[in-house]
Structure formats: C-alpha cells, structure tokens
Design a protein around this motif. Structure first.
Motif, PDB file in Angstrom:
ATOM      1  N   HIS A 112      -1.740   5.931  21.764  1.00  0.00           N
ATOM      2  CA  HIS A 112      -1.054   7.110  22.299  1.00  0.00           C
ATOM      3  C   HIS A 112       0.388   6.836  22.731  1.00  0.00           C
ATOM      4  CE1 HIS A 112      -2.630   4.938  25.801  1.00  0.00           C
ATOM      5  NE2 HIS A 112      -1.583   5.435  26.445  1.00  0.00           N
ATOM      6  N   GLU A 113       0.901   5.656  22.413  1.00  0.00           N
ATOM      7  CA  GLU A 113       2.164   5.264  23.027  1.00  0.00           C
ATOM      8  C   GLU A 113       3.430   5.792  22.358  1.00  0.00           C
ATOM      9  OE1 GLU A 113      -0.793   1.975  24.109  1.00  0.00           O
ATOM     10  OE2 GLU A 113      -0.355   3.224  22.375  1.00  0.00           O
ATOM     11  N   ALA A 114       3.403   6.335  21.161  1.00  0.00           N
ATOM     12  CA  ALA A 114       4.664   6.572  20.448  1.00  0.00           C
ATOM     13  C   ALA A 114       4.651   7.861  19.634  1.00  0.00           C
ATOM     14  CB  ALA A 114       4.975   5.377  19.552  1.00  0.00           C
ATOM     15  N   ALA A 115       4.402   8.981  20.277  1.00  0.00           N
ATOM     16  CA  ALA A 115       4.358  10.246  19.537  1.00  0.00           C
ATOM     17  C   ALA A 115       5.679  10.519  18.829  1.00  0.00           C
ATOM     18  CB  ALA A 115       4.023  11.395  20.490  1.00  0.00           C
ATOM     19  N   HIS A 116       6.795  10.134  19.431  1.00  0.00           N
ATOM     20  CA  HIS A 116       8.107  10.410  18.841  1.00  0.00           C
ATOM     21  C   HIS A 116       8.357   9.623  17.565  1.00  0.00           C
ATOM     22  CE1 HIS A 116       8.721   6.672  21.009  1.00  0.00           C
ATOM     23  NE2 HIS A 116       9.867   6.494  20.381  1.00  0.00           N
ATOM     24  N   ALA A 117       7.627   8.522  17.359  1.00  0.00           N
ATOM     25  CA  ALA A 117       7.887   7.622  16.231  1.00  0.00           C
ATOM     26  C   ALA A 117       6.830   7.702  15.142  1.00  0.00           C
ATOM     27  CB  ALA A 117       7.997   6.176  16.737  1.00  0.00           C
ATOM     28  N   THR A 118       5.890   8.645  15.254  1.00  0.00           N
ATOM     29  CA  THR A 118       4.830   8.777  14.259  1.00  0.00           C
ATOM     30  C   THR A 118       4.850  10.169  13.651  1.00  0.00           C
ATOM     31  OG1 THR A 118       3.222   9.538  15.902  1.00  0.00           O
ATOM     32  CG2 THR A 118       3.332   7.155  15.508  1.00  0.00           C
ATOM     33  N   ALA A 119       4.401  10.263  12.407  1.00  0.00           N
ATOM     34  CA  ALA A 119       4.344  11.573  11.744  1.00  0.00           C
ATOM     35  C   ALA A 119       3.363  12.495  12.459  1.00  0.00           C
ATOM     36  CB  ALA A 119       3.968  11.394  10.277  1.00  0.00           C
ATOM     37  N   PHE A 120       2.179  11.966  12.815  1.00  0.00           N
ATOM     38  CA  PHE A 120       1.195  12.837  13.480  1.00  0.00           C
ATOM     39  C   PHE A 120       1.692  13.268  14.849  1.00  0.00           C
ATOM     40  CE2 PHE A 120      -0.343   8.439  14.318  1.00  0.00           C
ATOM     41  CZ  PHE A 120      -0.326   8.416  15.708  1.00  0.00           C
ATOM     42  N   GLY A 121       2.410  12.372  15.547  1.00  0.00           N
ATOM     43  CA  GLY A 121       2.955  12.736  16.846  1.00  0.00           C
ATOM     44  C   GLY A 121       3.985  13.841  16.728  1.00  0.00           C
ATOM     45  N   ARG A 122       4.803  13.781  15.706  1.00  0.00           N
ATOM     46  CA  ARG A 122       5.832  14.810  15.527  1.00  0.00           C
ATOM     47  C   ARG A 122       5.230  16.161  15.159  1.00  0.00           C
ATOM     48  NH1 ARG A 122      10.294  10.991  12.479  1.00  0.00           N
ATOM     49  NH2 ARG A 122      10.887   9.840  14.353  1.00  0.00           N
ATOM     50  N   VAL A 123       4.139  16.136  14.393  1.00  0.00           N
ATOM     51  CA  VAL A 123       3.463  17.406  14.088  1.00  0.00           C
ATOM     52  C   VAL A 123       2.990  18.063  15.378  1.00  0.00           C
ATOM     53  CG1 VAL A 123       1.371  18.399  13.067  1.00  0.00           C
ATOM     54  CG2 VAL A 123       2.780  16.821  11.734  1.00  0.00           C
ATOM     55  N   LEU A 124       2.393  17.278  16.267  1.00  0.00           N
ATOM     56  CA  LEU A 124       1.868  17.844  17.510  1.00  0.00           C
ATOM     57  C   LEU A 124       2.987  18.167  18.499  1.00  0.00           C
ATOM     58  CD1 LEU A 124      -1.313  15.615  17.807  1.00  0.00           C
ATOM     59  CD2 LEU A 124      -1.207  18.041  17.240  1.00  0.00           C
ATOM     60  N   LEU A 125       4.057  17.382  18.506  1.00  0.00           N
ATOM     61  CA  LEU A 125       5.210  17.711  19.351  1.00  0.00           C
ATOM     62  C   LEU A 125       5.876  19.000  18.879  1.00  0.00           C
ATOM     63  CD1 LEU A 125       6.853  14.192  19.812  1.00  0.00           C
ATOM     64  CD2 LEU A 125       6.015  15.649  21.645  1.00  0.00           C
ATOM     65  N   ALA A 126       6.013  19.156  17.567  1.00  0.00           N
ATOM     66  CA  ALA A 126       6.633  20.366  17.023  1.00  0.00           C
ATOM     67  C   ALA A 126       5.832  21.608  17.394  1.00  0.00           C
ATOM     68  CB  ALA A 126       6.758  20.253  15.511  1.00  0.00           C
ATOM     69  N   ALA A 127       4.501  21.452  17.483  1.00  0.00           N
ATOM     70  CA  ALA A 127       3.646  22.592  17.831  1.00  0.00           C
ATOM     71  C   ALA A 127       3.808  23.020  19.287  1.00  0.00           C
ATOM     72  CB  ALA A 127       2.189  22.235  17.548  1.00  0.00           C
TER      73      ALA A 127
END
Length: 260
Positions: free
Chosen positions: A137-152
């Motif tokens: 869970h440490e790097a949402a900004h640096a992962t594709a899946f993290g960016r999908v969920l951040l964008a949402a």
C-alpha cells in the motif's frame, strides 16, 4: 513497551513492525542484525524480540541464534484475506488474465485511507516482483493501479491523499511533483486506464483499468506487471485491452452477485 496503564505506545508499535519487516525481508535475522539495520540499542532490540516471540509473531531458533516469522502471523494473514474478501470467481478471472498475458495480475482496492493490493496471481515462470504483494500500500502515486483509484477520487480528495501519504521517489523515473501527477490523474480519469514505466520498479511497467459499480464509480483496479525489457508497444496495447476486458468481467460478476 507500554505507556501508562499498559497500553502500547505508538513508538513501540512502530518499532515492533519495523523488526517484523527486517526479519521478513531477510528470511530470518539475529538480534545483532536487527539492531544494526534499524539502529536500535541492542538491549531494546532484545526486549522487543522477546515480546514478539512470546506473542508467537516470531520464533527463536536457539542453535542458529536467529529469529524467524512465527505462526501467529499466518493466522493474521488468513484473517486479513478473509476481511478483504476477494471472491473465488474474481480470483479465477485474475488467474485467467495472468495466463493470457503471461504476467503477474493484481487486484487493488481502497481500504480505509489506503490503496491496497487485495490479490495477486502469478507463477514461478512469471512471478510478481517484490515489493508488490498482498497488502502492499505504500506507493499509490507510482503504480498504475494506484493512479486508477486516485483518479476516481477526484482532484480535491486525491490531493489530500497525496499530502497524507507523500510522493516518495521509488526510482529515478517516479513522478513526484503535484502538477504532473494531477495532469496524469485527469488523463486516467478520462481514459479509464493508467500506465507507468519504471516508476515503482525500474525494470517493470504496470498497466491497470478500473472496475466500475452500477453507478459507474471505480471501486477497484485490475493490473498487469510487465517486464520492461520485453514490453513492446504492441504488448503494452494488448495488456491495456486485457485489463479492460477483465475489469469489465469483474464488474459484471459483482453486479450479478448483488442482483435480487
């Protein structure tokens, strides 16, 4: 170890978790190794190791003078898997994605204030590289899946998330500045797909698509992790297609389960 009244202090909890991380990453460690890695005084290290051993979070191998992970962690891991609750049908869809793409397949979800890897499908031929694993869970900004969920989340909530969690540079390629990140998130929100090249792991590319609920809101993300040296533009496009298809299938499964 405890504050007044016997409650564990935040510092004590952080120290015990750090010890478990060292032992896990090294496949076992001596008290001296733990002390050297973490910079804790040796008496403090021994005291914390004794507490973890009594709780069966660690086991002490006396002959080898080393500590390894204990069976209580396995029980906690089983409980965590049960709470996250990825259904067997969804695990099957991720397994099919893994086989079609010949690459590790992941499902990530929002859990509290974190973006967490909820399930991983890989194999010995195509293993999921560390640190990506269940619970990461440490790097949402640096992962594709993290960016999908951040964008949402939308710009305001995403900015709050990034302020709380930070944007550490995992590699030289990691986008850390807010402006480029927010522009990337806006693009992901419009397309429904995110791609990152070597921002979490230098020799890996990840591709992810959002899973939408009945209202059209992204509730989770399906991702593939590709080896950059073997990833052509055609393979990347195929990976995008596969994660979109699987995300749609996962969404259909959830809708079927919730239908009366």
């Amino acid at each position: 170890m405890s504050a007044a009244g016997g409650a564990p202090t935040v510092q004590a909890v952080e120290r015990t978790l750090a010890i478990l991380d060292v032992v896990a990453e090294r496949g076992g460690a001596s008290a001296r190794e733990v002390s050297d890695v973490l910079g804790y005084p040796l008496p403090t290290t021994y005291r914390l190791l004794r507490v973890l051993t009594r709780g069966r979070y660690l086991v002490h191998l006396r002959r080898e003078r080393r500590f390894e992970l204990g069976d209580e962690l396995d029980r906690l891991g089983t409980c965590l898997h049960r709470q996250v609750g990825v259904p067997a049908a969804v695990r099957g869809l991720l397994g099919e994605l893994h086989e079609r793409a010949a690459a590790p397949a992941l499902l990530a979800v929002r859990r509290g204030d974190d973006v967490v890897v909820a399930h991983v499908e890989d194999c010995t031929a195509h293993p999921c590289p560390p640190p990506l694993r269940f619970g990461f869970h440490e790097a949402a900004h640096a992962t594709a899946f993290g960016r999908v969920l951040l964008a949402a989340m939308g710009p305001h909530e995403a900015e709050g998330f990034l302020q709380r969690h930070g944007t550490a540079p995992w590699t030289a390629a990691t986008r850390c500045a807010r402006g480029p990140l927010q522009r990337e998130l806006a693009s992901v929100a419009a397309s429904g797909v995110a791609v990152e090249h070597g921002e979490l792991i230098a020799d890996r590319t990840s591709v992810a698509a959002g899973v939408r609920d009945r209202a059209g809101q992204v509730v989770s993300a399906v991702a593939l992790v590709l080896e950059r040296g073997r990833t052509t533009s055609a393979r990347e496009r195929e990976a995008e297609r596969l994660v979109r298809v699987t995300a749609t299938e996962v969404a259909r499964h959830h809708r079927r389960r919730r239908s009366p």
